[in-house]
Design a protein around this motif. Sequence first.
Motif, PDB file in Angstrom:
ATOM      1  N   ASP A 165      -2.825   2.627   8.262  1.00 53.77           N
ATOM      2  CA  ASP A 165      -3.356   3.012   6.950  1.00 53.77           C
ATOM      3  C   ASP A 165      -4.066   4.348   7.128  1.00 53.77           C
ATOM      4  O   ASP A 165      -4.865   4.508   8.042  1.00 53.77           O
ATOM      5  CB  ASP A 165      -4.358   1.981   6.432  1.00 53.77           C
ATOM      6  CG  ASP A 165      -3.697   0.661   6.114  1.00 53.77           C
ATOM      7  OD1 ASP A 165      -2.552   0.672   5.646  1.00 53.77           O
ATOM      8  OD2 ASP A 165      -4.340  -0.386   6.330  1.00 53.77           O
ATOM      9  N   TYR A 166      -3.770   5.292   6.249  1.00 50.92           N
ATOM     10  CA  TYR A 166      -4.384   6.610   6.397  1.00 50.92           C
ATOM     11  C   TYR A 166      -4.854   7.133   5.060  1.00 50.92           C
ATOM     12  O   TYR A 166      -4.321   6.808   4.010  1.00 50.92           O
ATOM     13  CB  TYR A 166      -3.407   7.599   7.029  1.00 50.92           C
ATOM     14  CG  TYR A 166      -2.169   7.865   6.201  1.00 50.92           C
ATOM     15  CD1 TYR A 166      -2.114   8.951   5.336  1.00 50.92           C
ATOM     16  CD2 TYR A 166      -1.055   7.046   6.294  1.00 50.92           C
ATOM     17  CE1 TYR A 166      -0.994   9.194   4.578  1.00 50.92           C
ATOM     18  CE2 TYR A 166       0.061   7.284   5.542  1.00 50.92           C
ATOM     19  CZ  TYR A 166       0.095   8.360   4.687  1.00 50.92           C
ATOM     20  OH  TYR A 166       1.202   8.592   3.923  1.00 50.92           O
ATOM     21  N   THR A 167      -5.927   7.903   5.129  1.00 53.15           N
ATOM     22  CA  THR A 167      -6.425   8.654   3.982  1.00 53.15           C
ATOM     23  C   THR A 167      -6.549  10.101   4.457  1.00 53.15           C
ATOM     24  O   THR A 167      -6.070  10.446   5.531  1.00 53.15           O
ATOM     25  CB  THR A 167      -7.781   8.122   3.497  1.00 53.15           C
ATOM     26  OG1 THR A 167      -8.715   8.225   4.557  1.00 53.15           O
ATOM     27  CG2 THR A 167      -7.681   6.681   3.032  1.00 53.15           C
TER      28      THR A 167
ATOM     29  N   ALA B 216       0.832  -1.197   0.000  1.00 49.77           N
ATOM     30  CA  ALA B 216       0.000   0.000   0.000  1.00 49.77           C
ATOM     31  C   ALA B 216       0.868   1.249   0.000  1.00 49.77           C
ATOM     32  O   ALA B 216       1.889   1.317   0.669  1.00 49.77           O
ATOM     33  CB  ALA B 216      -0.910   0.007   1.217  1.00 49.77           C
TER      34      ALA B 216
ATOM     35  N   LYS C  60       0.553  -1.483  11.788  1.00 47.35           N
ATOM     36  CA  LYS C  60       0.421  -0.888  10.465  1.00 47.35           C
ATOM     37  C   LYS C  60      -0.621   0.211  10.544  1.00 47.35           C
ATOM     38  O   LYS C  60      -1.706   0.006  11.080  1.00 47.35           O
ATOM     39  CB  LYS C  60      -0.013  -1.943   9.454  1.00 47.35           C
ATOM     40  CG  LYS C  60      -0.199  -1.408   8.048  1.00 47.35           C
ATOM     41  CD  LYS C  60      -0.481  -2.522   7.076  1.00 47.35           C
ATOM     42  CE  LYS C  60      -1.951  -2.589   6.819  1.00 47.35           C
ATOM     43  NZ  LYS C  60      -2.317  -3.479   5.720  1.00 47.35           N
TER      44      LYS C  60
ATOM     45  N   GLN D  20      -0.190   4.280   1.006  1.00 45.42           N
ATOM     46  CA  GLN D  20      -0.512   5.123   2.147  1.00 45.42           C
ATOM     47  C   GLN D  20      -0.557   4.307   3.430  1.00 45.42           C
ATOM     48  O   GLN D  20      -1.522   4.326   4.168  1.00 45.42           O
ATOM     49  CB  GLN D  20      -1.826   5.849   1.915  1.00 45.42           C
ATOM     50  CG  GLN D  20      -1.738   6.854   0.797  1.00 45.42           C
ATOM     51  CD  GLN D  20      -3.052   7.581   0.608  1.00 45.42           C
ATOM     52  OE1 GLN D  20      -4.109   7.077   0.922  1.00 45.42           O
ATOM     53  NE2 GLN D  20      -2.963   8.791   0.106  1.00 45.42           N
ATOM     54  N   SER D  21       0.518   3.597   3.690  1.00 46.78           N
ATOM     55  CA  SER D  21       0.637   2.810   4.905  1.00 46.78           C
ATOM     56  C   SER D  21       1.990   3.100   5.547  1.00 46.78           C
ATOM     57  O   SER D  21       2.995   3.228   4.856  1.00 46.78           O
ATOM     58  CB  SER D  21       0.548   1.312   4.626  1.00 46.78           C
ATOM     59  OG  SER D  21      -0.727   0.983   4.160  1.00 46.78           O
TER      60      SER D  21
END
Length: 136
Positions: A91-93, A55, A89, A57-58
Motif C-alpha cells: 500500500d502506498y501514498t 484498494a 501487498k 493504491q495497492s
Amino acid sequence: MKKLLTLTTIASFLLVSNGSASSQMTTKEEQMSSTIQNAAAEDGWTQYTPTMHNAAQSLYFKKSIKNKDYYTYRYQNRHQNKRMTVYAKVDYTADTVKVEFVDKIAMNPGRLGIDNKVDRSLDELKEAISMKLAAD
C-alpha cells in the motif's frame, strides 16, 4: 441555442481544467507505482492481480522462495515443501509505503514453524523499495 452553446463552453472549460489537475496527481502516483514495481522486480518478486482488488493504491506481488533459505521446517510433507510462495501487498501514498502479507493467517509462526524467518522476505522487499525510492 445561444444558452446551450455557452453552457457547453463552460462545461468543457471546467472538464479540461479539472482533467489537467488530476493528471498531475496521477503522474506522481504512476511514477511511484512504477518505481515500486521496478524495485520488486529487481528483488525477484512478480506482480499479480488478485481476484478481489479493493484498494486503488495497492500493488500485489508474489515470490517463490526456498524454505531452507528462511529456516522454515515443516514436519508434514517436508520433502514436498522445499519451496513456498509468499504473497505480499504494498500500500502506498505520496510519502509512505506499507508492505504486509496478503494472507496473514497462513504466515503466522504456529503454521510455518517456530524457527521460520519468512517475514525477512518482506524486509528485503521493503529495503529494495526504499532504496529505489531514495535513488529517484
